[in-house]
Design a protein around this motif. Structure first.
Motif, PDB file in Angstrom:
ATOM      1  N   ALA A  90       0.801  -1.224   0.000  1.00 28.12           N
ATOM      2  CA  ALA A  90       0.000   0.000   0.000  1.00 28.12           C
ATOM      3  C   ALA A  90       0.833   1.273   0.000  1.00 28.12           C
ATOM      4  O   ALA A  90       0.434   2.288  -0.580  1.00 28.12           O
ATOM      5  CB  ALA A  90      -0.940  -0.001   1.201  1.00 28.12           C
ATOM      6  N   HIS A  91       1.995   1.251   0.626  1.00 29.90           N
ATOM      7  CA  HIS A  91       2.741   2.497   0.809  1.00 29.90           C
ATOM      8  C   HIS A  91       3.965   2.618  -0.093  1.00 29.90           C
ATOM      9  O   HIS A  91       4.682   3.615  -0.017  1.00 29.90           O
ATOM     10  CB  HIS A  91       3.177   2.631   2.273  1.00 29.90           C
ATOM     11  CG  HIS A  91       2.024   2.589   3.234  1.00 29.90           C
ATOM     12  ND1 HIS A  91       1.035   3.547   3.260  1.00 29.90           N
ATOM     13  CD2 HIS A  91       1.698   1.675   4.183  1.00 29.90           C
ATOM     14  CE1 HIS A  91       0.160   3.255   4.204  1.00 29.90           C
ATOM     15  NE2 HIS A  91       0.521   2.120   4.763  1.00 29.90           N
ATOM     16  N   ARG A 105       5.016   2.690  -3.903  1.00 32.19           N
ATOM     17  CA  ARG A 105       4.710   2.685  -5.332  1.00 32.19           C
ATOM     18  C   ARG A 105       5.894   2.111  -6.094  1.00 32.19           C
ATOM     19  O   ARG A 105       6.994   2.675  -6.068  1.00 32.19           O
ATOM     20  CB  ARG A 105       4.429   4.105  -5.815  1.00 32.19           C
ATOM     21  CG  ARG A 105       4.127   4.211  -7.295  1.00 32.19           C
ATOM     22  CD  ARG A 105       3.996   5.674  -7.679  1.00 32.19           C
ATOM     23  NE  ARG A 105       3.732   5.847  -9.091  1.00 32.19           N
ATOM     24  CZ  ARG A 105       4.669   5.847 -10.046  1.00 32.19           C
ATOM     25  NH1 ARG A 105       5.933   5.651  -9.708  1.00 32.19           N
ATOM     26  NH2 ARG A 105       4.339   6.016 -11.309  1.00 32.19           N
ATOM     27  N   PRO A 127      -3.842  -0.142  -3.343  1.00 36.47           N
ATOM     28  CA  PRO A 127      -3.089   1.069  -2.972  1.00 36.47           C
ATOM     29  C   PRO A 127      -3.493   2.248  -3.858  1.00 36.47           C
ATOM     30  O   PRO A 127      -3.931   2.071  -4.996  1.00 36.47           O
ATOM     31  CB  PRO A 127      -1.629   0.669  -3.205  1.00 36.47           C
ATOM     32  CG  PRO A 127      -1.690  -0.463  -4.181  1.00 36.47           C
ATOM     33  CD  PRO A 127      -2.962  -1.195  -3.880  1.00 36.47           C
TER      34      PRO A 127
END
Length: 314
Positions: free
Chosen positions: A56-57, A59, A81
């Motif tokens: 999710a955090h 990229r 995400p």
């Protein structure tokens, strides 16, 4: 050259999709890193697997790669995400499960209203008159009149219930017989059964909170088929314990699954099911039809259905 589709869905689904007239090439994705397919695929067909939540955090540098389109098999995209929405085009499977989920809602309403298990007799001395609740003549309040909410509304009206609804946009639903209310506070004060069918976004997080429960119609039944985040679960339990709320049918929770020993597992006024209202396994053909239709539009240069707005998150 045919389009390359990387898919997280099951092999039978992928084989069927591969028979689309455009002749796409279907490739598998790495289950632990499905986003890496962005390096070789034109289209990425995704589902809410744990890998997306774990990333999710962060990229990935590869994202969105050569991707032209990300297609979510689920209606909601809140599981993924935020950076997934940076793909050139993101669509979702909105509407595929609406009829099944609406059936679940009506089943929950009848299960609470009639509660046949409580009046079932197992001996002669139990043979006595008992009152059953009603559905006809009651009020069903629907928060969110999208595909799911509309399907619930049609069923509720057919059963003789009064249906009141609320759309976040304020627009009319177009369903004859549905009464639109001006705000959520008004809806919960009127409804005997409150159906939550809104997307899970930052704006809807804890939409149902302590203040809202304080104004709810005493003894009301709340049914959540949206996302667990829409309800403040501590406030929900308090409202149930105080007798302000009559019952809660929850097909979703936060988190999923709930930790062992959580109060919602054993609360006498809660029916908790493990996010199954969509009847996922029996409606795969509907998703396939939708994806095939959208793929046909895409290859013709037309917009596919149900494009996700990154700003709104649905």
């Amino acid at each position: 050259m045919s389009l390359i589709i990387a898919s997280q869905l099951e092999s039978d689904f992928n084989r069927s999709l591969g028979r689309h007239p455009s002749g796409p090439t279907l490739i598998d994705v790495a289950e632990d890193e499905p986003w890496t397919a962005a390096d070789e695929a034109d289209i990425l067909l995704v589902r809410p697997s744990l890998a997306w939540r774990q990333c999710a955090h962060a990229r990935p540098d590869i994202w969105p790669g050569r991707l032209k389109w990300v297609y979510s098999a689920s209606a909601g995209v809140d599981f993924y995400p935020d950076w997934l929405l940076e793909a050139p085009l993101v669509t979702c499977g909105r509407g595929v499960a609406s009829e099944e989920i609406a059936d679940y809602v009506i089943a929950a309403i009848y299960a609470y209203a009639k509660n046949l298990e409580a009046v079932t007799v197992r001996s002669r001395d139990q043979w006595t008159q008992a009152s059953l609740g009603r559905v006809s003549g009651t009020t069903i309040g629907i928060v969110g009149l999208g595909a799911i909410g509309a399907a619930v509304a049609r069923r509720g009206l057919a059963l003789g219930a009064q249906v009141v609804g609320l759309r976040r946009s304020g627009a009319q639903s177009g369903i004859s017989g549905v009464q639109h209310v001006r705000d959520l506070k008004t809806l919960v004060a009127e409804a005997d059964h409150i159906v939550i069918a809104v997307p899970g976004t930052a704006e809807t997080r804890h939409l149902f909170n302590e203040a809202l429960f304080a104004g709810i119609k005493p003894g009301a039944h709340i049914i959540n088929v949206a996302r667990g985040s829409v309800i403040d679960q501590d406030a929900l339990i308090d409202a149930l314990d105080r007798g302000r709320l009559g019952f809660a049918t929850l097909d979703v929770a936060e988190p999923e699954p709930l930790p062992e020993g959580h109060a919602l597992y054993s609360h006498p006024r809660v029916r908790l099911t493990p996010h199954i209202s969509s009847n996922y396994g029996l409606i795969r053909h509907r998703l396939l039809e939708k994806v095939n239709d959208d793929l046909s539009r895409f290859v013709r240069g037309e917009k596919p259905s149900d494009i996700v707005d990154p700003a709104r998150g649905y």
